[in-house]
Design a protein around this motif. Sequence first.
Motif, mmCIF file in Angstrom:
data_model
loop_
_atom_site.group_PDB
_atom_site.id
_atom_site.type_symbol
_atom_site.label_atom_id
_atom_site.label_comp_id
_atom_site.label_asym_id
_atom_site.label_seq_id
_atom_site.Cartn_x
_atom_site.Cartn_y
_atom_site.Cartn_z
ATOM 1 N N GLU A 42 7.851 -9.718 0.308
ATOM 2 C CA GLU A 42 6.922 -10.442 1.171
ATOM 3 C C GLU A 42 7.623 -11.616 1.847
ATOM 4 O O GLU A 42 7.422 -11.869 3.040
ATOM 5 N N LEU A 43 8.447 -12.330 1.102
ATOM 6 C CA LEU A 43 9.194 -13.455 1.675
ATOM 7 C C LEU A 43 10.135 -12.970 2.775
ATOM 8 O O LEU A 43 10.217 -13.583 3.840
ATOM 9 N N ALA A 44 10.823 -11.859 2.543
ATOM 10 C CA ALA A 44 11.725 -11.305 3.555
ATOM 11 C C ALA A 44 10.940 -10.899 4.810
ATOM 12 O O ALA A 44 11.380 -11.148 5.932
ATOM 13 N N ARG A 45 9.748 -10.312 4.615
ATOM 14 C CA ARG A 45 8.912 -9.907 5.748
ATOM 15 C C ARG A 45 8.473 -11.140 6.544
ATOM 16 O O ARG A 45 8.529 -11.156 7.773
ATOM 17 N N GLN A 98 9.990 -14.045 6.667
ATOM 18 C CA GLN A 98 11.161 -14.600 7.343
ATOM 19 C C GLN A 98 11.495 -13.801 8.594
ATOM 20 O O GLN A 98 11.806 -14.379 9.639
ATOM 21 N N ASP A 99 11.415 -12.479 8.515
ATOM 22 C CA ASP A 99 11.683 -11.637 9.688
ATOM 23 C C ASP A 99 10.667 -11.908 10.791
ATOM 24 O O ASP A 99 11.021 -12.010 11.968
ATOM 25 N N MET A 100 9.401 -12.023 10.403
ATOM 26 C CA MET A 100 8.363 -12.319 11.398
ATOM 27 C C MET A 100 8.618 -13.696 12.020
ATOM 28 O O MET A 100 8.457 -13.867 13.222
ATOM 29 N N GLY A 101 9.013 -14.644 11.206
ATOM 30 C CA GLY A 101 9.303 -15.992 11.707
ATOM 31 C C GLY A 101 10.468 -15.987 12.668
ATOM 32 O O GLY A 101 10.425 -16.650 13.717
ATOM 33 N N ARG A 102 11.505 -15.232 12.336
ATOM 34 C CA ARG A 102 12.667 -15.143 13.233
ATOM 35 C C ARG A 102 12.262 -14.520 14.561
ATOM 36 O O ARG A 102 12.646 -14.994 15.627
ATOM 37 N N GLY A 103 11.490 -13.437 14.499
ATOM 38 C CA GLY A 103 11.044 -12.780 15.726
ATOM 39 C C GLY A 103 10.166 -13.692 16.558
ATOM 40 O O GLY A 103 10.301 -13.772 17.784
ATOM 41 N N LEU A 127 7.983 -10.063 -9.040
ATOM 42 C CA LEU A 127 9.108 -10.757 -8.400
ATOM 43 C C LEU A 127 9.647 -9.962 -7.216
ATOM 44 O O LEU A 127 9.967 -10.527 -6.175
ATOM 45 N N ARG A 128 9.727 -8.648 -7.368
ATOM 46 C CA ARG A 128 10.195 -7.794 -6.267
ATOM 47 C C ARG A 128 9.213 -7.825 -5.091
ATOM 48 O O ARG A 128 9.619 -7.873 -3.930
ATOM 49 N N GLN A 129 7.919 -7.777 -5.390
ATOM 50 C CA GLN A 129 6.913 -7.848 -4.329
ATOM 51 C C GLN A 129 6.992 -9.185 -3.606
ATOM 52 O O GLN A 129 6.913 -9.226 -2.370
ATOM 53 N N ASN A 130 7.145 -10.264 -4.352
ATOM 54 C CA ASN A 130 7.246 -11.585 -3.729
ATOM 55 C C ASN A 130 8.498 -11.684 -2.862
ATOM 56 O O ASN A 130 8.451 -12.256 -1.772
ATOM 57 N N ALA A 131 9.609 -11.142 -3.328
ATOM 58 C CA ALA A 131 10.845 -11.175 -2.545
ATOM 59 C C ALA A 131 10.684 -10.362 -1.261
ATOM 60 O O ALA A 131 11.119 -10.793 -0.187
#
Length: 139
Positions: free
Chosen positions: A94-97, A99-104, A88-92
């Motif tokens: 990865e999701l944050a990464r 989202q950051d890439m998407g924002r950039g 669950l921590r790895q998935n969270a």
Amino acid sequence: MAWLDFPFPSCPGCARSWETSAHRDCPAGGNLNVDPDTERVRCEGCSDVWDVADSRFYCLCRHQFSAAEVADALAEMIRAAAVLDRLLRQNAAELARIQDMGRGSMASWLERLVSGFAGGLGKAMGFIVGSVLRGWDKL
């Protein structure tokens, strides 16, 4: 303390298991909960609390689990919970990464769009102003 349902482990005698464990001979017919951190068990019905090492399980096939088998089942439950927590921590993360890439990526795309639009708008305005000025020269 985090009390969790204590699933009835797979019986070595008949291989059956259940999602919860019943407190044998409990007057209130309660199910068992376990706190993996303190290795304590409690009954939801009568509120008795005891050490996991003092626990005994009795299967419908009449097989009795030893304290060591109960401890092994608890250790497996803790191991499975730790694996789930790690996943669950790895998935969270990865999701944050992502989202950051998407924002950039979105910010970069918008910046190119706006600068392209502004440049195009500037050229169009220059053409219009030039046309107007050339038209006034003919007046």
